[in-house]
Design an enzyme around this catalytic site. Structure first.
Site, mmCIF file in Angstrom:
data_model
loop_
_atom_site.group_PDB
_atom_site.id
_atom_site.type_symbol
_atom_site.label_atom_id
_atom_site.label_comp_id
_atom_site.label_asym_id
_atom_site.label_seq_id
_atom_site.Cartn_x
_atom_site.Cartn_y
_atom_site.Cartn_z
ATOM 1 N N GLU A 128 -12.591 4.638 -8.879
ATOM 2 C CA GLU A 128 -13.714 4.262 -9.613
ATOM 3 C C GLU A 128 -13.523 3.409 -10.963
ATOM 4 O OE1 GLU A 128 -16.640 7.357 -7.503
ATOM 5 O OE2 GLU A 128 -16.621 7.402 -9.816
ATOM 6 N N GLU A 248 1.409 9.922 2.212
ATOM 7 C CA GLU A 248 1.203 8.781 1.429
ATOM 8 C C GLU A 248 2.351 8.410 0.429
ATOM 9 O OE1 GLU A 248 -1.947 6.707 -1.645
ATOM 10 O OE2 GLU A 248 -2.755 8.376 -0.680
ATOM 11 N N ARG A 274 24.830 -20.480 -4.744
ATOM 12 C CA ARG A 274 24.256 -21.160 -5.932
ATOM 13 C C ARG A 274 25.749 -21.313 -6.851
ATOM 14 N NH1 ARG A 274 21.050 -24.487 -8.547
ATOM 15 N NH2 ARG A 274 20.872 -24.168 -10.982
ATOM 16 N N THR A 371 0.507 7.975 -10.088
ATOM 17 C CA THR A 371 1.590 7.233 -10.998
ATOM 18 C C THR A 371 2.811 7.863 -11.173
ATOM 19 O OG1 THR A 371 0.595 8.323 -13.027
ATOM 20 C CG2 THR A 371 -0.120 6.389 -12.391
#
Length: 385
Positions: A128, A248, A274, A371
């Site tokens: 929220e 998860e 490269r 986190t």
């Protein structure tokens, strides 16, 4: 390095996914990024191939696989191709398990086949505007009607993956005040039909990365939700969230390890081609040392992700080990991708190069699903601190 957790069936699946992505995802990437979403027909195509329900029982149209191994292969190939599946992996790997594990038989038959086919897209609404990792602070509320037939839902959610395209939203809301001794009590999960009156999709949010994955604000104004759309028991929502968070975090860890592995591949190929000062960038000692360090870190991340995969398949993935896997793999991915982008020089900052997209897309892995700081707190508790 050998992929000892994968068998011949997984490798055959890998080749199918690789061919599919090359033909049906990679050519459309820029269009999807511009549109900030993936077309609905693409999700239905994923459903046709069985990619949205690999662990769903056959009776609901799924593949009846045990564990996340096929999902891990899919994540590796998406990263390798520098591609995207929009919100498909969130839909199938993170949200759909809530229905598989906690829905009633009637609810499963009503919703799961459509989720597997791609006809129904899922979102989950936890965060929220004033509540992030501290879910106990959720203010969205649902009041049960006097006759017990429906809930009336009011509130707002933000950072909702798939919010603009979803058909069903699993809304975490407060159905009763929290007891004095348990501020997490009183939370429930309601499955809300996006066609409900009073349900509004707000802004489509502009993110640093994941540009082909839609993220939105949602609001609920006196939304009537049938009582039979309650997932699990009233007031037991936090318990359901906790039981699914390990999976998860496993999914995020696997995706992070795959992204880091892809970054090393991109940097190796780029530095071989490269030319600087008349010779390949890969010929310089610094390049070799940086990629050697990155390859070593990737191997460590892969091993902890694979161990988490195996524990999950055996039903032994503990919250602390899931937190360790997510913490290590996401932090490793950030370091590795940053180093690999540096080896690209100025081109690494250009979004036409997959390393730039990886850099932007993976940053959020250290935030969502809990986190890195929350992961450290969980791990600290597991060692008695």
């Amino acid at each position: 390095m050998p992929r000892t957790v994968f068998n011949e069936e997984h490798e055959a699946f890998r080749q199918m996914v690789r061919d599919f992505l090359a033909k049906e995802a990679v050519p459309h990437l820029q269009d999807w990024v511009a549109a900030k979403s993936v077309p609905r027909d693409f999700y239905r195509r994923l459903g046709e191939l069985g990619l949205l329900g690999m662990e769903v029982p056959e009776e609901y149209g799924g593949g009846a696989q045990t564990g996340h191994h096929f999902g891990a292969v899919l994540a590796q190939e998406v990263a390798r191709a520098g591609a995207t599946l929009g919100t498909a992996m969130t839909h199938s790997n993170i949200i759909l398990p809530y229905l598989l594990h906690f829905a009633t038989e009637e609810q499963k038959r009503r919703w799961v086949p459509g989720c597997v086919s791609g006809d129904l897209l899922l979102s989950i609404a936890m965060t929220e505007p004033g509540t992030g990792s501290d879910l106990a602070g959720i203010q969205t509320r649902a009041a049960l009607s006097e006759d017990g037939s429906h809930y009336v839902l009011n509130g707002a959610k933000t950072f909702i993956t798939g919010g603009t395209q979803c058909d069903l939203v699993l809304v975490v809301c407060r159905t009763s005040p929290a007891p004095a001794d348990d501020r997490r009590g009183g939370l429930s999960i309601l499955v809300v039909d996006a066609a409900s009156e009073g349900f509004t999709v707000g802004r489509s949010l502009h993110k640093i990365g994941l540009h082909a994955s839609d993220t939105a604000e949602l609001s609920f104004t006196d939304v009537r939700v049938p009582a039979e759309n309650l997932l699990g028991e009233q007031g037991g929502g936090f318990s359901l969230l906790g039981r699914n968070l390990g999976r998860e975090r496993l999914v995020i860890a696997v995706q992070a390890a795959a992204a880091a592995e892809a970054a090393v591949t991109f940097a190796r190929e780029y530095t071989r081609d490269r030319q600087v000062f008349g010779k390949p960038v890969a010929s310089f000692q610094n390049t070799k040392f940086v990629l050697a360090e990155c390859a070593t870190e990737v191997e460590a991340a892969r091993l902890i992700a694979y161990e988490a995969l195996e524990r999950d398949a055996r039903g032994e993935l503990s919250p602390d080990y899931a937190a360790m896997a997510k913490l290590f793999c996401t932090e490793t991915a950030s370091r590795v991708i940053d180093k690999c982008l540096q080896l690209h020089g100025g081109y690494g900052y250009m979004l036409e190069y997959p390393i730039a997209r990886l850099y932007a897309d993976t940053r959020v892995m250290r935030i969502y699903g809990g986190t890195s700081e929350v992961m450290k707190t969980i791990i600290a508790k597991s060692i008695g601190l």
